[in-house]
Scaffold this active site. Structure first.
Site, PDB file in Angstrom:
ATOM      1  N   ALA A 166      -9.370  -1.191   5.449  1.00 17.84           N
ATOM      2  CA  ALA A 166      -8.567  -0.381   4.540  1.00 17.84           C
ATOM      3  C   ALA A 166      -8.788  -0.915   3.146  1.00 17.84           C
ATOM      4  O   ALA A 166      -8.993  -2.117   2.958  1.00 17.84           O
ATOM      5  CB  ALA A 166      -7.091  -0.443   4.912  1.00 17.84           C
ATOM      6  N   LYS A 167      -8.744  -0.008   2.209  1.00 14.68           N
ATOM      7  CA  LYS A 167      -9.046  -0.401   0.839  1.00 14.68           C
ATOM      8  C   LYS A 167      -8.098  -1.492   0.356  1.00 14.68           C
ATOM      9  O   LYS A 167      -8.487  -2.424  -0.323  1.00 14.68           O
ATOM     10  CB  LYS A 167      -8.955   0.837  -0.052  1.00 14.68           C
ATOM     11  CG  LYS A 167      -9.658   0.655  -1.363  1.00 14.68           C
ATOM     12  CD  LYS A 167      -9.842   1.976  -2.057  1.00 14.68           C
ATOM     13  CE  LYS A 167      -8.616   2.762  -1.932  1.00 14.68           C
ATOM     14  NZ  LYS A 167      -7.864   3.385  -2.734  1.00 14.68           N
ATOM     15  N   ARG A 168      -6.831  -1.346   0.757  1.00 14.55           N
ATOM     16  CA  ARG A 168      -5.855  -2.321   0.254  1.00 14.55           C
ATOM     17  C   ARG A 168      -6.148  -3.736   0.756  1.00 14.55           C
ATOM     18  O   ARG A 168      -5.664  -4.707   0.203  1.00 14.55           O
ATOM     19  CB  ARG A 168      -4.422  -1.905   0.611  1.00 14.55           C
ATOM     20  CG  ARG A 168      -4.158  -1.830   2.086  1.00 14.55           C
ATOM     21  CD  ARG A 168      -2.702  -1.473   2.373  1.00 14.55           C
ATOM     22  NE  ARG A 168      -2.504  -1.240   3.781  1.00 14.55           N
ATOM     23  CZ  ARG A 168      -2.737  -0.089   4.395  1.00 14.55           C
ATOM     24  NH1 ARG A 168      -3.177   0.939   3.698  1.00 14.55           N
ATOM     25  NH2 ARG A 168      -2.547   0.048   5.684  1.00 14.55           N
TER      26      ARG A 168
END
Ligand code: GLU
Length: 287
Positions: free
Chosen positions: A248-250
């Site tokens: 996930a990007k986060r």
């Protein structure tokens, strides 16, 4: 009779795409191309507060960089609001929708022992029992529209759908409770817009991540209520990092833009993803 295979990639332009999105787009693209079919790009931009034009431009640039081509014009859901409104009207006319005035805080407070659904706590049904007079006296307040799931399920009877990995699946929309179909801040919810557009665009095969498997129970119900065909589903495993955690990007998964800026060849990267080889920081696919 036309049996052309039609797939789509349907990102929400709320951020930059990362390698997990690339893997999903490649799968959907290749599925259509292998069948001599069509691959569509749809931008799911009805979330006015989070969608941004620069992310839309970025999506197209990222897919081109990967060597993926799509057929026909890009559909933006923000141009389809009339279709969502018409479907809501149909469902309202069937007596299946009710306005809900609850705030998130009120919902959380009313759940003494939160009963979890696939997307978080289940709505406790507070506004389902408002009288028509009481509801209409409150229409100036912010409200969403929810489906009365038990009544809807009683109306359709048992439903099934097919997934390429899971096989025949019995739909279980009740597990989602009274989901929102029109949001306070958006004229439709993901569930409604995606179901209507997949049908309207003639999508025959939905290739997407396993994270949306459970949502398909709701989509199958909406198809039955609105008289829409049921596509074939291909929910694929999500990419995970070296620790088995979903990319996930986060969590620092590299964006495709960052990979491109670092000089990586996108077409070669797409071929590496097809072969199950991923750039550093992202590992193999898991179930
Ligand atoms: N727009 C959704 C997302 O970006 C995906 C929709 C779908 O593939 O059904 O998560």
């Amino acid at each position: 009779m036309n049996f052309v295979t039609v797939t789509r990639f349907a990102p929400s332009p709320t951020g930059r795409l990362h390698i997990g999105h690339a893997a999903s787009a490649i799968r959907a693209h290749d599925h259509a191309r292998a069948a001599g079919g069509r691959f569509l790009l749809r931008i799911e931009d009805i979330d006015g507060t989070r969608s941004r034009p620069e992310f839309i431009a970025g999506i197209e640039a990222d897919l081109e960089w990967l060597g993926l081509t799509w057929d026909g014009p890009v559909l933006r859901q923000s141009t389809r609001l009339d279709a969502y409104a018409a479907a809501l009207e149909t469902l309202r006319g069937m007596g299946l929708l009710y306005p809900c005035f609850c705030t998130r805080a009120e919902i959380a407070a009313s759940l003494s022992a939160p009963h979890g659904g696939p997307d978080g706590p289940l709505y406790p049904g507070t506004c389902r029992h408002l009288s028509a007079a009481e509801a209409s006296s409150r229409f100036a307040e912010p409200h969403c529209w929810r489906i009365d799931m038990a009544t809807a399920v009683a109306r359709t009877g048992p439903l099934r759908w097919h997934d390429a990995r899971a096989g025949d699946v019995t739909a279980d929309p009740l597990a989602h409770g009274d989901v929102v179909l029109a949001r306070k801040d958006a004229p439709a919810s993901y569930h409604l817009a995606v179901t209507i557009d997949d049908s309207w665009q003639g999508v025959t095969d939905i290739v997407r991540g396993q994270d949306l498997f459970a949502a398909t129970h709701v989509h199958r119900l909406l198809q039955a209520l609105l008289g829409l065909p049921t596509p074939r589903y291909h929910h694929h495993p999500l990419l995970t990092d070296a620790n088995g955690k979903r990319l996930a990007k986060r969590d620092g998964a590299p964006t495709l833009a960052a990979l491109r800026d670092s000089g990586i060849d996108g077409v070669a990267l797409a071929d590496a993803v097809r072969a199950g080889r991923l750039p550093d920081g992202s590992a193999a696919a898991s179930a």
